[in-house]
Scaffold this motif. Structure first.
Motif, PDB file in Angstrom:
ATOM      1  N   VAL A 211       0.852  -1.206   0.000  1.00 17.02           N
ATOM      2  CA  VAL A 211       0.000   0.000   0.000  1.00 17.02           C
ATOM      3  C   VAL A 211       0.882   1.248   0.000  1.00 17.02           C
ATOM      4  O   VAL A 211       0.638   2.208  -0.737  1.00 17.02           O
ATOM      5  CB  VAL A 211      -0.958  -0.010   1.216  1.00 17.02           C
ATOM      6  N   GLN A 212       1.943   1.215   0.818  1.00 19.42           N
ATOM      7  CA  GLN A 212       2.833   2.383   0.892  1.00 19.42           C
ATOM      8  C   GLN A 212       3.574   2.597  -0.420  1.00 19.42           C
ATOM      9  O   GLN A 212       3.709   3.721  -0.890  1.00 19.42           O
ATOM     10  CB  GLN A 212       3.851   2.188   2.018  1.00 19.42           C
ATOM     11  N   LYS A 220      -2.199  -1.997 -11.816  1.00 13.99           N
ATOM     12  CA  LYS A 220      -1.795  -2.841 -12.936  1.00 13.99           C
ATOM     13  C   LYS A 220      -2.925  -3.820 -13.199  1.00 13.99           C
ATOM     14  O   LYS A 220      -3.559  -4.300 -12.271  1.00 13.99           O
ATOM     15  CB  LYS A 220      -0.524  -3.610 -12.568  1.00 13.99           C
ATOM     16  N   SER A 221      -3.158  -4.112 -14.464  1.00 11.45           N
ATOM     17  CA  SER A 221      -4.214  -5.070 -14.750  1.00 11.45           C
ATOM     18  C   SER A 221      -3.709  -6.465 -14.386  1.00 11.45           C
ATOM     19  O   SER A 221      -2.524  -6.759 -14.477  1.00 11.45           O
ATOM     20  CB  SER A 221      -4.604  -5.002 -16.222  1.00 11.45           C
ATOM     21  N   GLY A 222      -4.614  -7.299 -13.951  1.00  8.84           N
ATOM     22  CA  GLY A 222      -4.220  -8.648 -13.576  1.00  8.84           C
ATOM     23  C   GLY A 222      -5.455  -9.472 -13.316  1.00  8.84           C
ATOM     24  O   GLY A 222      -6.554  -8.938 -13.174  1.00  8.84           O
ATOM     25  N   LYS A 223      -5.277 -10.750 -13.275  1.00  6.65           N
ATOM     26  CA  LYS A 223      -6.405 -11.653 -13.071  1.00  6.65           C
ATOM     27  C   LYS A 223      -6.116 -12.593 -11.914  1.00  6.65           C
ATOM     28  O   LYS A 223      -4.970 -12.929 -11.642  1.00  6.65           O
ATOM     29  CB  LYS A 223      -6.643 -12.470 -14.354  1.00  6.65           C
ATOM     30  N   MET A 224      -7.155 -13.002 -11.242  1.00  2.30           N
ATOM     31  CA  MET A 224      -7.047 -13.987 -10.179  1.00  2.30           C
ATOM     32  C   MET A 224      -7.956 -15.142 -10.537  1.00  2.30           C
ATOM     33  O   MET A 224      -9.154 -14.920 -10.747  1.00  2.30           O
ATOM     34  CB  MET A 224      -7.523 -13.385  -8.854  1.00  2.30           C
TER      35      MET A 224
ATOM     36  N   GLY B  18     -10.576  -0.122  -4.223  1.00  2.00           N
ATOM     37  CA  GLY B  18      -9.852  -1.269  -3.673  1.00  2.00           C
ATOM     38  C   GLY B  18      -8.415  -0.939  -3.308  1.00  2.00           C
ATOM     39  O   GLY B  18      -7.802  -1.669  -2.524  1.00  2.00           O
ATOM     40  N   GLY B  19      -7.869   0.154  -3.839  1.00  2.00           N
ATOM     41  CA  GLY B  19      -6.489   0.541  -3.537  1.00  2.00           C
ATOM     42  C   GLY B  19      -5.513  -0.229  -4.420  1.00  2.00           C
ATOM     43  O   GLY B  19      -5.577  -1.464  -4.470  1.00  2.00           O
ATOM     44  N   THR B  20      -4.625   0.504  -5.096  1.00  2.00           N
ATOM     45  CA  THR B  20      -3.690  -0.141  -6.026  1.00  2.00           C
ATOM     46  C   THR B  20      -2.839  -1.195  -5.317  1.00  2.00           C
ATOM     47  O   THR B  20      -2.694  -2.322  -5.793  1.00  2.00           O
ATOM     48  CB  THR B  20      -2.748   0.931  -6.626  1.00  2.00           C
ATOM     49  N   GLY B  21      -2.296  -0.835  -4.157  1.00  2.00           N
ATOM     50  CA  GLY B  21      -1.419  -1.750  -3.425  1.00  2.00           C
ATOM     51  C   GLY B  21      -2.158  -2.997  -2.976  1.00  2.00           C
ATOM     52  O   GLY B  21      -1.648  -4.112  -3.101  1.00  2.00           O
ATOM     53  N   SER B  22      -3.364  -2.807  -2.437  1.00  2.00           N
ATOM     54  CA  SER B  22      -4.147  -3.955  -1.944  1.00  2.00           C
ATOM     55  C   SER B  22      -4.517  -4.895  -3.086  1.00  2.00           C
ATOM     56  O   SER B  22      -4.479  -6.122  -2.922  1.00  2.00           O
ATOM     57  CB  SER B  22      -5.430  -3.475  -1.258  1.00  2.00           C
ATOM     58  N   MET B  23      -4.883  -4.316  -4.225  1.00  2.00           N
ATOM     59  CA  MET B  23      -5.283  -5.156  -5.361  1.00  2.00           C
ATOM     60  C   MET B  23      -4.083  -5.944  -5.879  1.00  2.00           C
ATOM     61  O   MET B  23      -4.189  -7.130  -6.181  1.00  2.00           O
ATOM     62  CB  MET B  23      -5.869  -4.280  -6.483  1.00  2.00           C
ATOM     63  N   ALA B  24      -2.923  -5.268  -5.948  1.00  2.00           N
ATOM     64  CA  ALA B  24      -1.738  -5.924  -6.508  1.00  2.00           C
ATOM     65  C   ALA B  24      -1.228  -7.028  -5.574  1.00  2.00           C
ATOM     66  O   ALA B  24      -0.978  -8.153  -6.011  1.00  2.00           O
ATOM     67  CB  ALA B  24      -0.650  -4.878  -6.752  1.00  2.00           C
ATOM     68  N   ILE B  25      -1.119  -6.715  -4.278  1.00  2.00           N
ATOM     69  CA  ILE B  25      -0.528  -7.701  -3.353  1.00  2.00           C
ATOM     70  C   ILE B  25      -1.422  -8.920  -3.207  1.00  2.00           C
ATOM     71  O   ILE B  25      -0.943 -10.037  -3.057  1.00  2.00           O
ATOM     72  CB  ILE B  25      -0.208  -7.058  -1.977  1.00  2.00           C
ATOM     73  N   GLN B  26      -2.751  -8.716  -3.268  1.00  2.00           N
ATOM     74  CA  GLN B  26      -3.615  -9.890  -3.089  1.00  2.00           C
ATOM     75  C   GLN B  26      -3.479 -10.846  -4.264  1.00  2.00           C
ATOM     76  O   GLN B  26      -3.606 -12.062  -4.098  1.00  2.00           O
ATOM     77  CB  GLN B  26      -5.077  -9.499  -2.850  1.00  2.00           C
TER      78      GLN B  26
END
Lengths: 458, 60
Positions: A211-212, A220-224, B18-26
């Motif tokens: 977050v920091q 960034k676009s991505g999929k889960m 959702g927050g960029t960091g939260s979305m990326a790390i999850q």
């Protein structure tokens, strides 16, 4: 708050809460109309209500709404009092977190997902956590990350981890951070040993760094994958499940084990309190037990069918009382409250979350073995105690503890006695400014006296 | 997954950031966890299958 839109209900365009004639309703807006139809057809809501996880509701026609845009209106089952997460003990917050995850997993199985994960979406009924936001569901867009992941970690994981590893009082930080404890703050407060907990390493420490580092850059676009989503939920749930309070003792948590009451006097007090409660007419719909400690007297009220909130400043006392309420299955809700600094109004425009007094007055207030802590322990003059009681309740049962009592003497042993007005006559006179005395009842086997007061304006 | 209705026709109504960091790390965390999750669920399914087979052979 007896009419119009609830001041906390403005973020989600799907609908909002409003008050009418002292009852809460939920209006569904056109943007959620199609989802509402699908959600009802999915059977998810019926399943959650049937299993006691979601508040039941009646459906009213759109005409019952407070604006022409209404698609439908729901009337959720009434709850005696809306509590705030910063008033909960560790186990209450943990149960709210586990309920949220259970609902999430059940929703995923039916193709839905929680679009938010706010701790304010959970309340308590008869010792059980209950989800109250019926419109929190949206179709699961398989492949997209969970938009409420950050919120879940701020509202639940961070305060639970702090309570578990630092101090159970850390849950009160939610009062300063209405959208959950910032993860970098929580991570900075955690001890090094918490990094051995893999769940916390991922969902708290790494999450806080991400977050920091992300700043305000574009996502960034991505999929889960579906498997990855289920794996994430399972791990979050397991991480919460493993968090526990370290064994510890508190002065207040053991107060009744350390009282100067003889067993017979305590029994007599219990009987007298019950008799006084039975004299209150009409029967109270809501009672507040102030300074409830382990909530044994709150239980006396709840056993009489009176929904009771057991307020106490000690988080461990509330923790124990919650387990007692859960085991009994009675309408008794223990909450953390420091009477010298009660919950204020917080949130947007100071209106989102109601203060302690906003949620009153209660029909009945009990203040047993409390007045000396306010008047001597905190230097609150008796007339101010009486004025506060008049704002808190229509009927009040108060235990007067004289200065000669060993508990008071112990409080005075380390300080100068500046409490010359701390006399029963002065107490009675202060109360009579607001109340009429219905009964004065000495407690056999002690020097203490129980009073039943009725507020003059009813 | 069971009873998954066809909901793709309805667009989600996410209102949270959702927050960029939260979305990326999850996505990173979920990806890492999914391997273990897959092994665990497959193992459970295998055990369940073997148990039901041994039960039916006992009944026979």
């Amino acid at each position: 708050m007896n009419g119009g839109r609830h001041p906390a209900s403005f973020r989600d365009p799907s609908g909002f809460i409003f008050w009418r004639d002292g009852r809460l309703f939920r209006q569904i807006e056109p943007s959620y109309a199609e989802h509402w139809e699908q959600l009802n057809a999915s059977g998810l809501l019926d399943e959650l209500v049937k299993d006691g996880l979601l508040v039941p509701h009646e459906v009213f026609p759109a005409g019952e709404g407070i604006s022409e845009s209404a698609v439908a209106v729901l009337a959720p089952e009434r709850l005696p009092l809306l509590s705030h997460p910063y008033e909960w003990s560790f186990s209450q917050l943990k149960e709210a977190a586990l309920l949220t995850m259970e609902i999430q997993v059940r929703a995923l199985k039916r193709g839905w997902i929680l679009k938010d994960a706010s701790a304010y979406n959970v309340q308590f009924r008869r010792g059980q956590a209950l989800f109250i936001d019926t419109l929190s569901f949206e179709p699961w867009d398989v492949g997209a990350p969970w938009v409420a992941y950050g919120q879940f970690c701020r509202h639940f994981l961070a305060p639970l981890a702090l309570a578990s590893y630092v101090d159970p009082r850390c849950i009160a930080l939610l009062r300063n951070h209405v959208d959950g404890i910032p993860l970098d703050l929580a991570a900075a407060m955690m001890p090094r040993k918490a990094k051995w907990n893999m769940g916390l390493t991922m969902h708290l420490f790494a999450h806080a760094r991400a977050v920091q580092n992300a700043g305000s850059g574009a996502a960034k676009s991505g999929k889960m994958s579906e498997t990855a989503t289920l794996a994430l939920m399972g791990n979050l749930e397991a991480t919460v499940m493993k968090l526990a309070l370290p064994p510890q003792k508190t002065t207040w948590g053991e107060y009744y084990g350390d009282t100067n009451y003889l067993a017979e006097a305590m029994e007599a007090k219990g009987r007298l309190v019950a008799d006084l409660v039975d004299r209150v007419q009409p029967k109270p719909h809501l009672a507040w037990d102030l300074g409830a400690n382990d909530a044994r007297f709150s239980m006396t009220l709840a056993e009489r069918g009176i929904p009771t909130v057991a307020w106490d400043m000690d988080v461990m006392a509330v923790e124990h009382a919650f387990h007692r309420a859960k085991a009994a299955g009675k309408e008794m809700l223990p909450l953390v409250l420091d009477l010298t600094n009660p919950s204020p109004r917080i949130g947007w425009a100071n209106e989102e979350r109601a203060s302690f007094l906003d949620r009153g007055p209660a029909d009945l207030v009990t203040a047993l073995a409390l007045v000396h802590h306010l008047a001597i322990g905190n230097n609150v003059p008796l007339p101010m105690v009486a004025a506060f009681m008049a704002r808190a309740g229509r009927w009040v049962i108060i235990e007067w503890v004289p200065k000669s009592d060993s508990q008071v003497q112990r409080m005075l042993s380390s300080r100068r006695d500046v409490f010359h007005d701390y006399q029963e006559e002065a107490f009675s006179a202060a109360m009579s400014d607001h109340f009429e005395t219905v009964q004065r009842q000495p407690i056999p086997g002690s020097e203490r006296v129980l009073y039943l007061f009725r507020r003059r304006d009813g | 997954m069971t009873d998954m209705p066809s909901l793709q026709a309805i667009a989600p109504l996410a209102y949270l950031d959702g927050g960029t960091g939260s979305m990326a790390i999850q996505m990173v965390i979920a990806g890492a966890l999914s391997v273990g999750f897959l092994v665990k669920t497959q193992w459970k399914a295998l055990v369940a299958r073997l148990q039901s087979r041994s039960k039916s052979s006992v009944q026979e």
